[in-house]
Motif scaffolding. Structure first.
Motif, PDB file in Angstrom:
ATOM      1  N   THR A 212       0.661  -8.153  19.518  1.00 29.82           N
ATOM      2  CA  THR A 212       1.174  -6.853  19.073  1.00 29.82           C
ATOM      3  C   THR A 212       0.518  -6.436  17.767  1.00 29.82           C
ATOM      4  N   ARG A 213       0.387  -7.386  16.875  1.00 26.06           N
ATOM      5  CA  ARG A 213      -0.261  -7.099  15.590  1.00 26.06           C
ATOM      6  C   ARG A 213      -1.714  -6.677  15.788  1.00 26.06           C
ATOM      7  N   CYS A 214      -2.427  -7.355  16.686  1.00 24.22           N
ATOM      8  CA  CYS A 214      -3.836  -7.020  16.928  1.00 24.22           C
ATOM      9  C   CYS A 214      -3.976  -5.620  17.525  1.00 24.22           C
ATOM     10  N   VAL A 215      -3.088  -5.278  18.446  1.00 21.40           N
ATOM     11  CA  VAL A 215      -3.113  -3.936  19.035  1.00 21.40           C
ATOM     12  C   VAL A 215      -2.852  -2.891  17.957  1.00 21.40           C
ATOM     13  N   PHE A 216      -1.896  -3.175  17.081  1.00 20.55           N
ATOM     14  CA  PHE A 216      -1.614  -2.269  15.964  1.00 20.55           C
ATOM     15  C   PHE A 216      -2.858  -2.054  15.109  1.00 20.55           C
ATOM     16  N   ARG A 217      -3.559  -3.142  14.813  1.00 18.15           N
ATOM     17  CA  ARG A 217      -4.748  -3.044  13.967  1.00 18.15           C
ATOM     18  C   ARG A 217      -5.857  -2.237  14.642  1.00 18.15           C
ATOM     19  N   LEU A 229      -1.214   5.596  10.553  1.00 17.00           N
ATOM     20  CA  LEU A 229      -1.016   4.186  10.224  1.00 17.00           C
ATOM     21  C   LEU A 229      -1.646   3.801   8.890  1.00 17.00           C
ATOM     22  N   GLN A 230      -2.824   4.341   8.586  1.00 15.59           N
ATOM     23  CA  GLN A 230      -3.459   4.016   7.310  1.00 15.59           C
ATOM     24  C   GLN A 230      -2.961   4.896   6.171  1.00 15.59           C
ATOM     25  N   SER A 231      -2.255   5.943   6.505  1.00 15.24           N
ATOM     26  CA  SER A 231      -1.754   6.852   5.469  1.00 15.24           C
ATOM     27  C   SER A 231      -0.358   6.482   4.983  1.00 15.24           C
ATOM     28  N   HIS A 232       0.294   5.548   5.688  1.00 14.60           N
ATOM     29  CA  HIS A 232       1.652   5.149   5.322  1.00 14.60           C
ATOM     30  C   HIS A 232       1.729   3.620   5.276  1.00 14.60           C
ATOM     31  N   GLU A 233       2.080   3.107   4.135  1.00 17.52           N
ATOM     32  CA  GLU A 233       2.078   1.660   3.902  1.00 17.52           C
ATOM     33  C   GLU A 233       3.096   0.915   4.756  1.00 17.52           C
ATOM     34  N   ILE A 234       4.179   1.557   5.108  1.00 14.65           N
ATOM     35  CA  ILE A 234       5.274   0.896   5.810  1.00 14.65           C
ATOM     36  C   ILE A 234       4.822   0.236   7.104  1.00 14.65           C
ATOM     37  N   TRP A 235       3.859   0.863   7.797  1.00 10.77           N
ATOM     38  CA  TRP A 235       3.418   0.324   9.088  1.00 10.77           C
ATOM     39  C   TRP A 235       2.712  -1.018   8.925  1.00 10.77           C
ATOM     40  N   LEU A 236       2.001  -1.199   7.840  1.00  6.34           N
ATOM     41  CA  LEU A 236       1.337  -2.478   7.578  1.00  6.34           C
ATOM     42  C   LEU A 236       2.359  -3.600   7.447  1.00  6.34           C
ATOM     43  N   TYR A 237       3.442  -3.314   6.755  1.00  5.96           N
ATOM     44  CA  TYR A 237       4.456  -4.345   6.538  1.00  5.96           C
ATOM     45  C   TYR A 237       5.260  -4.639   7.803  1.00  5.96           C
ATOM     46  N   ILE A 238       5.453  -3.624   8.643  1.00  7.88           N
ATOM     47  CA  ILE A 238       6.233  -3.830   9.867  1.00  7.88           C
ATOM     48  C   ILE A 238       5.410  -4.542  10.940  1.00  7.88           C
ATOM     49  N   ASP A 240       2.311  -5.889  10.744  1.00 11.94           N
ATOM     50  CA  ASP A 240       1.409  -6.974  10.352  1.00 11.94           C
ATOM     51  C   ASP A 240       2.185  -8.028   9.565  1.00 11.94           C
ATOM     52  N   GLY A 241       2.642  -7.656   8.382  1.00 11.77           N
ATOM     53  CA  GLY A 241       3.327  -8.621   7.531  1.00 11.77           C
ATOM     54  C   GLY A 241       4.548  -9.248   8.174  1.00 11.77           C
ATOM     55  N   LEU A 242       5.443  -8.425   8.702  1.00 14.63           N
ATOM     56  CA  LEU A 242       6.679  -8.940   9.296  1.00 14.63           C
ATOM     57  C   LEU A 242       6.395  -9.806  10.516  1.00 14.63           C
ATOM     58  N   LEU A 243       5.508  -9.346  11.393  1.00 21.10           N
ATOM     59  CA  LEU A 243       5.216 -10.106  12.611  1.00 21.10           C
ATOM     60  C   LEU A 243       4.582 -11.454  12.293  1.00 21.10           C
ATOM     61  N   MET A 244       3.666 -11.476  11.323  1.00 20.04           N
ATOM     62  CA  MET A 244       3.027 -12.744  10.966  1.00 20.04           C
ATOM     63  C   MET A 244       4.005 -13.681  10.260  1.00 20.04           C
ATOM     64  N   PHE A 245       4.928 -13.111   9.514  1.00 17.38           N
ATOM     65  CA  PHE A 245       5.955 -13.935   8.867  1.00 17.38           C
ATOM     66  C   PHE A 245       6.860 -14.573   9.922  1.00 17.38           C
ATOM     67  N   LEU A 246       7.192 -13.806  10.961  1.00 19.08           N
ATOM     68  CA  LEU A 246       8.002 -14.350  12.052  1.00 19.08           C
ATOM     69  C   LEU A 246       7.273 -15.481  12.771  1.00 19.08           C
TER      70      LEU A 246
END
Length: 288
Positions: A212-217, A229-238, A240-246
């Motif tokens: 899911t993270r790769c598709v997002f990227r 996606l690149q204009s709003h920081e929140i998407w990176l944390y949801i 990428d960051g959150l998924l990798m933390f999980l």
């Protein structure tokens, strides 16, 4: 800061979010390091490196968040590259885990690809995708023109697509192995005390999160800097960051060292019992 025609950020990076992410990844990576040295799970080295990359990457965002709008390029390059390539380190260890499960169950005959080849093939492809993303990220991070930005985006997308394709193939190999083992388990698969069924499910969950993270990227870089996606920081944390933390939390709770160490302990105890029987045979009953 605007470098030529290229703006480093299209928003003001959040200091609070960056600190929280750095703390979370730093803590979970430390926990993994404790398991790593205590259980000597050396094959998990790429995973540990991925956690370190995530931590340092968000540290770069902490630095940049305090420089708005005059961001310096060094922290930006650090966070751009490390957050991009960290999941590739996670997948390398995940590929090795499947190979070890196949070995533990002696299930080469049930797998589309033998255990040794599973690790080699998928890890090699993962390294190629890793290098492509790192190269594209390096170009993108130092881009001074729109054309260089597009070049970096294209290389990154190519690396991500390779990773997605082979990750999907890896999931297919895992599922087929699982189904065959359920339908016709090997003798070792039936008798081993390793809960390989449960651990395969853990692999499925972590695989889906990383996929899911790769598709997002891919979507993020395909949209470009003007995209949502690149204009709003929140998407990176949801995404990428959150998924990798999980992923890191799940593989800490269901750490492969526990399952594989259990197998070694059981096998060792069985060998000792056999040797004891040979050395000290039970007395035969006398017949009258």
């Amino acid at each position: 800061m605007v470098v030529g025609e290229y703006r480093l950020y299209h928003y003001a990076p959040s200091l609070v979010a960056a600190i929280a992410a750095t703390a979370c990844f730093g803590l979970i990576t430390t926990c993994h390091l404790i398991h790593y040295f205590a259980q000597r799970t050396w094959f998990f080295t790429p995973f540990i490196l991925g956690g370190i990359f995530e931590t340092i990457g968000y540290l770069g965002r902490i630095i940049n968040s305090q420089q708005t709008p005059n961001w310096t390029t060094a922290p930006y390059i650090m966070q751009e590259l490390l957050l991009l390539i960290a999941p590739s380190s996670f997948t390398a260890s995940i590929y090795m885990i499947l190979g070890r499960i196949i070995r533990v169950t002696k299930g080469d005959s049930r797998s589309l690809i033998p255990a040794r080849s599973v690790t080699r093939i998928f890890v090699i492809v993962d390294v190629v995708a890793f290098l492509a993303q790192a190269g594209g990220g390096g170009i993108l991070a130092q881009a001074t023109t729109t054309s260089r930005q597009h070049l970096g985006n294209g290389i990154i997308i190519g690396g991500l697509l390779v990773q997605i394709i082979f990750f999907a193939l890896f999931i297919l190999v895992s599922v087929i192995f699982h189904l065959r083992m359920r339908r016709d388990p090997t003798r070792r698969g039936r008798k081993t005390h390793v809960k390989w069924h449960r651990f395969l499910i853990v692999l499925y969950i972590t695989n889906v999160l990383i996929l899911t993270r790769c598709v997002f990227r891919v979507i993020e870089f395909a949209q470009g800097t003007n995209g949502t996606l690149q204009s709003h920081e929140i998407w990176l944390y949801i995404f990428d960051g959150l998924l990798m933390f999980l992923v890191m939390i799940i593989l800490l709770i269901y750490h492969p060292s526990r399952l594989l160490t259990t197998a070694k302990v059981r096998d060792t105890s069985q060998i000792r019992r056999r040797r004891k029987r040979r050395t000290h045979p039970s007395p035969r009953r006398r017949e009258y």
